[in-house]
Design a protein around this motif. Structure first.
Motif, PDB file in Angstrom:
ATOM      1  N   HIS A  34      61.907 -24.570  85.578  1.00  0.00           N
ATOM      2  CA  HIS A  34      61.297 -25.060  86.804  1.00  0.00           C
ATOM      3  C   HIS A  34      62.426 -25.428  87.771  1.00  0.00           C
ATOM      4  O   HIS A  34      63.578 -25.631  87.361  1.00  0.00           O
ATOM      5  N   PRO A  35      62.140 -25.535  89.074  1.00  0.00           N
ATOM      6  CA  PRO A  35      63.188 -25.854  90.046  1.00  0.00           C
ATOM      7  C   PRO A  35      63.797 -27.230  89.777  1.00  0.00           C
ATOM      8  O   PRO A  35      63.084 -28.185  89.443  1.00  0.00           O
ATOM      9  N   CYS A  36      65.106 -27.301  89.932  1.00  0.00           N
ATOM     10  CA  CYS A  36      65.753 -28.609  89.804  1.00  0.00           C
ATOM     11  C   CYS A  36      65.718 -29.360  91.139  1.00  0.00           C
ATOM     12  O   CYS A  36      65.904 -30.579  91.173  1.00  0.00           O
ATOM     13  N   MET A  37      65.485 -28.651  92.225  1.00  0.00           N
ATOM     14  CA  MET A  37      65.262 -29.271  93.528  1.00  0.00           C
ATOM     15  C   MET A  37      64.491 -28.289  94.404  1.00  0.00           C
ATOM     16  O   MET A  37      64.892 -27.139  94.537  1.00  0.00           O
ATOM     17  N   THR A  38      63.401 -28.733  94.978  1.00  0.00           N
ATOM     18  CA  THR A  38      62.621 -27.861  95.851  1.00  0.00           C
ATOM     19  C   THR A  38      63.290 -27.763  97.214  1.00  0.00           C
ATOM     20  O   THR A  38      64.121 -28.605  97.589  1.00  0.00           O
ATOM     21  N   TYR A  39      62.916 -26.741  97.954  1.00  0.00           N
ATOM     22  CA  TYR A  39      63.452 -26.581  99.303  1.00  0.00           C
ATOM     23  C   TYR A  39      63.027 -27.752 100.190  1.00  0.00           C
ATOM     24  O   TYR A  39      63.793 -28.212 101.042  1.00  0.00           O
ATOM     25  N   GLU A  84      61.818 -19.150  93.519  1.00  0.00           N
ATOM     26  CA  GLU A  84      60.550 -19.583  94.100  1.00  0.00           C
ATOM     27  C   GLU A  84      60.489 -21.099  94.169  1.00  0.00           C
ATOM     28  O   GLU A  84      60.785 -21.796  93.193  1.00  0.00           O
ATOM     29  N   ASN A  85      60.186 -21.607  95.344  1.00  0.00           N
ATOM     30  CA  ASN A  85      59.951 -23.035  95.571  1.00  0.00           C
ATOM     31  C   ASN A  85      61.201 -23.894  95.547  1.00  0.00           C
ATOM     32  O   ASN A  85      61.115 -25.104  95.739  1.00  0.00           O
ATOM     33  N   GLY A  86      62.389 -23.293  95.309  1.00  0.00           N
ATOM     34  CA  GLY A  86      63.572 -24.129  95.342  1.00  0.00           C
ATOM     35  C   GLY A  86      64.746 -23.577  94.564  1.00  0.00           C
ATOM     36  O   GLY A  86      64.794 -22.404  94.195  1.00  0.00           O
ATOM     37  N   LEU A  87      65.701 -24.485  94.251  1.00  0.00           N
ATOM     38  CA  LEU A  87      66.901 -24.154  93.480  1.00  0.00           C
ATOM     39  C   LEU A  87      66.620 -24.314  91.995  1.00  0.00           C
ATOM     40  O   LEU A  87      66.028 -25.310  91.566  1.00  0.00           O
ATOM     41  N   TRP A  88      67.059 -23.310  91.213  1.00  0.00           N
ATOM     42  CA  TRP A  88      66.868 -23.317  89.760  1.00  0.00           C
ATOM     43  C   TRP A  88      68.222 -23.293  89.073  1.00  0.00           C
ATOM     44  O   TRP A  88      69.179 -22.712  89.586  1.00  0.00           O
ATOM     45  N   ARG A  89      68.269 -23.912  87.902  1.00  0.00           N
ATOM     46  CA  ARG A  89      69.416 -23.689  87.037  1.00  0.00           C
ATOM     47  C   ARG A  89      69.219 -22.359  86.336  1.00  0.00           C
ATOM     48  O   ARG A  89      68.092 -21.928  86.079  1.00  0.00           O
ATOM     49  N   VAL A  90      70.315 -21.650  86.103  1.00  0.00           N
ATOM     50  CA  VAL A  90      70.229 -20.384  85.388  1.00  0.00           C
ATOM     51  C   VAL A  90      69.476 -20.607  84.078  1.00  0.00           C
ATOM     52  O   VAL A  90      69.772 -21.547  83.326  1.00  0.00           O
ATOM     53  N   ASN A  91      68.459 -19.775  83.830  1.00  0.00           N
ATOM     54  CA  ASN A  91      67.589 -19.864  82.648  1.00  0.00           C
ATOM     55  C   ASN A  91      66.707 -21.116  82.649  1.00  0.00           C
ATOM     56  O   ASN A  91      66.110 -21.464  81.628  1.00  0.00           O
TER      57      ASN A  91
END
Length: 757
Positions: free
Chosen positions: A566-571, A556-563
């Motif tokens: 919050h997103p490390c970079m939004t779309y 949701e809302n972007g790219l996440w690191r596993v576990n």
């Protein structure tokens, strides 16, 4: 897995709020500056030669911009999806009341109508062929150069004649099916807008924008890239807008005047010129052994295709294919004829010939059971297809145990209904009956027909995951299907997603929004695109943030690191970083799954459906009311629960009308019913109080084809189930639709007299 759809909720469909509030405009609601209004002059006779056409008086009427006839068609003066045999404007002959003679563009609708009245057409009447029997007579005049038979379809297997000789019981019956209106909320219409460079944009309802573009290019003598089709949203179609309707007339008027032109049919104009469900006369002869094994099946179909071809050949092919339904019958002889008449044009309609043939087939199964003294469920169980059996034309198909699973579920519902009836008090003037029926329906266009598909998945400049298909939203809930599949498979949220459909300038080719293929195409497209799309995004973010690709996931809302929390970079941030780089986009192109066997029209993916109904027959009026209605559908995983239920319930009500009240009656090539004051469709009071939809989601082992479409399967078994229930209530078999109160009363009277004697 089986479950009742009502037990599982889904998201609100993306266009739902805008539809119920009226914010979403249909294409016929559109207006443009300096817009003209177009109207089409239709034939005054169902069959006649055109002696002369004079338009001078109409052209001189103040407020008239232009009057056009066949002389003004720039290119090919014909259209038709399979055979382009229908004139845009008739040159020398009319073949039905919907034939177009001329068209007018004026400053207002009132002026346009006045101008139509001033066009002088002199006709020489010809004999009217208003019945297929007349068309097939040796001395019948030819409606087309090739004769009065549009198409012949056959299938044979085994030795039917010998098999009948060996049968213990044989039943033979003729079934007559009526012409039905699509009755969509929004009649045919739209606005065509010309541009200074000679190109046009067509805002009009259709089920295949690219096919419309192809046909219009031939009519207008223009390259396809100069024609843009915007086709969503529209107020219903059910197959009726798959063929061109107002588009050629509006396009020519717009190009000649250089101004936008709106053409919108009144309901009466829609009735005259619009497509209808094929009337059919079906004779079936079916034989079985003493133990109930069906061994011989002979079928003869005559379909009234009306004046022109449209999809008549494919509808007949489909009916022939489904003439044995979900049953294995070793000896079969099927022949179908699609016949030209001077009646209204018959074309694509939800169910596509399956409704007519299944009514006859299930009627035969029930009559056989009665003649043999075998329970109808047990008779079906003895003959039901097994998971790995070949298809009805002997072709290899995707294995499925859906037929038997549906049968057993329907059996349980029927037993429950019978127990309930025993506990209810009997009424002196009303009789209740329970009926059931099964259906099998092929999805896609079938072998040998171009059934290309595809889609596009991208991260756009706004930071949205954009999914694009060449489909149209005609009320079937396709947007919700796309949204649910993408969210599940990609991992994004509703807010991250942008869906693009219904615009030939913005979407890839995905094939038509027909043949119960939309859900399958979306699911299969996303399966093909999700991995390369995810890899592209993760690789780009990995390069930007120096995070290993295998530690990144889309969410949701972007790219996440596993576990990650919050997103490390939004779309949106990624889109900003991409402005000067290569776009993140993935395409897929493929063909809808087809049988590997060279069987023209043969399908590969099938859905199965069953219906259990309870009816109440009024012994004083002959009226039949459906009080309970249960569907069981085997179509694989459910993608959009609300949409799934809506399709099945809506289709059921449509077929309830087909069974009990609807007939677009014609006499002498003219419609008797021209509006909804005399053509009745089900209202809220006609809908059963109890309606339930049960889904069987399990696919056969190793099935990788995903969910099947359900736009049609819910319409097919309704009719034979209702007729079966009527028989259960009063002991009378109906073979002519719609069920008439007069026939029911006569049957009741005959039964009373027999009981008295």
């Amino acid at each position: 897995m089986k479950f009742n759809i009502s037990e599982r909720e889904g998201r609100v469909r993306p266009d739902g709020m805008a539809k119920v509030t009226g914010d979403l405009k249909y294409l016929t609601d559109l207006t443009f500056p300096n817009m003209l209004h177009g109207k089409i002059l239709r034939s005054s006779y169902p069959h006649a030669n055109i002696v002369s056409i004079k338009t001078e008086r109409a052209e001189q009427l103040p407020g008239v911009a232009v009057v056009i006839t066949h002389k003004d068609v720039p290119g090919m003066n014909r259209f038709g999806i399979i055979f382009p045999d229908q004139p845009v404007f008739c040159e020398d002959k009319v073949r039905y009341m919907g034939d177009a003679i001329a068209a007018v563009a004026a400053e207002s609708e009132a002026i346009a109508y006045e101008a139509l009245a001033l066009i002088e057409v002199v006709y020489e009447e010809l004999p009217v062929i208003d019945d297929p029997k007349k068309a097939l007579a040796k001395d019948a005049p030819k409606l087309h150069p090739s004769g009065n038979i549009l198409h012949r379809a056959t299938f044979k297997n085994g030795d039917v004649s010998k098999a009948f000789d060996d049968c213990f019981t044989v039943v033979e019956e003729t079934y007559e099916l009526p012409r039905q209106m699509h009755a969509y909320l929004e009649t045919e219409g739209g606005v065509i807008v010309p541009k200074e460079d000679g190109s046009i944009t067509v805002y009009a309802g259709t089920q295949h924008g690219f096919k419309d573009r192809f046909q219009l290019a031939r009519i207008l003598a223009k390259p396809e890239h100069e024609i843009r089709i915007i086709s969503s949203p529209m107020g219903g179609s059910f197959g009726g807008k798959d063929e061109l309707n107002i588009q050629p007339y509006g396009a020519i008027l717009a190009l000649v005047t250089g101004r936008p032109v709106k053409v919108h049919h009144t309901r009466k104009e829609s009735v005259w010129a619009g497509l209808k469900r094929h009337p059919m006369r079906i004779t079936m002869k079916t034989g079985a052994s003493k133990t109930g094994k069906i061994v011989a099946h002979e079928v003869r179909i005559i379909a009234d295709t009306g004046a022109y071809a449209t999809l008549g050949p494919a509808v007949l092919d489909f009916a022939v294919e489904h003439a044995s339904g979900p049953y294995i019958i070793p000896n079969i002889d099927i022949e179908g004829l699609s016949v030209f008449t001077n009646n209204g044009v018959s074309g694509e309609f939800r169910g596509f010939g399956g409704n007519q043939i299944t009514f006859a087939l299930e009627g035969q199964i029930n009559r056989l059971a009665e003649a043999l003294g075998i329970d109808p469920i047990e008779l079906r169980r003895k003959n039901i297809r097994k998971a790995t059996d070949k298809g009805p034309l002997g072709q290899r198909i995707a294995p499925s145990n859906g037929a038997l699973e549906v049968l057993e579920s329907i059996n349980a519902l029927c037993m429950k209904q019978k127990e309930k009836q025993k506990q209810e008090p009997c009424s002196k003037w009303k009789r209740k009956g329970t009926g059931m029926a099964l259906a099998m329906h092929g999805g896609g266009l079938g072998f040998g027909r171009l059934d290309s598909a595809g889609g596009r998945l991208a991260l756009n400049h706004e930071g949205k995951i954009e999914i694009a298909f060449g489909f149209e939203e005609c009320g079937q809930g396709l947007l919700a299907v796309i949204e649910n599949i993408v969210i599940k498979e990609i991992g994004c949220s509703q807010n991250d997603l942008k869906i693009v459909i219904g615009d030939t300038a913005l979407v890839p080719v995905s094939g038509s929004s027909t043949a119960s293929r939309g859900t399958s195409i979306v699911w299969q497209s996303v399966q093909r695109m999700k991995e390369p799309f995810t890899q592209k995004i993760c690789k780009r973010v990995s390069q930007l943030l120096s995070i290993p690709e295998n530690e990144l996931i889309l969410g949701e809302n972007g790219l996440w690191r596993v576990n990650g929390k919050h997103p490390c970079m939004t779309y949106k941030q990624l889109a900003q970083e991409m402005k000067d780089g290569s776009p993140l986009v993935v395409y897929t192109n493929f063909h809808f799954p087809t049988t590997p066997d060279a069987v023209i029209g043969g399908h590969y993916l099938y859905t199965f459906g069953g219906v259990k109904v309870e009816v109440e027959v009024d012994l004083l009026t002959g009226k039949v009311k459906v009080t309970d209605l249960d569907h069981v559908i085997a179509a694989g995983p459910v993608i959009s629960p609300n949409g799934y239920r809506g399709q099945i319930e809506g289709g059921g009500v449509m077929s309830l009308g087909y069974t009990l009240m609807e007939e677009a009656k014609m006499e002498g090539g003219r419609y008797v019913t021209e509006n909804f004051d005399t053509y009745l469709i089900p209202g809220i009071a006609d809908i059963p109080f109890h309606t339930n939809v049960q889904a069987i989601e399990a696919l056969y082992k190793d099935d990788s084809h995903g969910p099947r479409g359900v736009g049609e399967i819910g319409t097919i078994a309704i009719t034979p189930a209702i007729v079966n229930a009527i028989h259960d209530a009063i002991g009378h078999w109906v073979q002519h639709l719609p069920v008439s109160s007069e026939e029911i009363l006569e049957a009741i009277e005959v039964r009373r007299m027999l009981e008295w004697t």
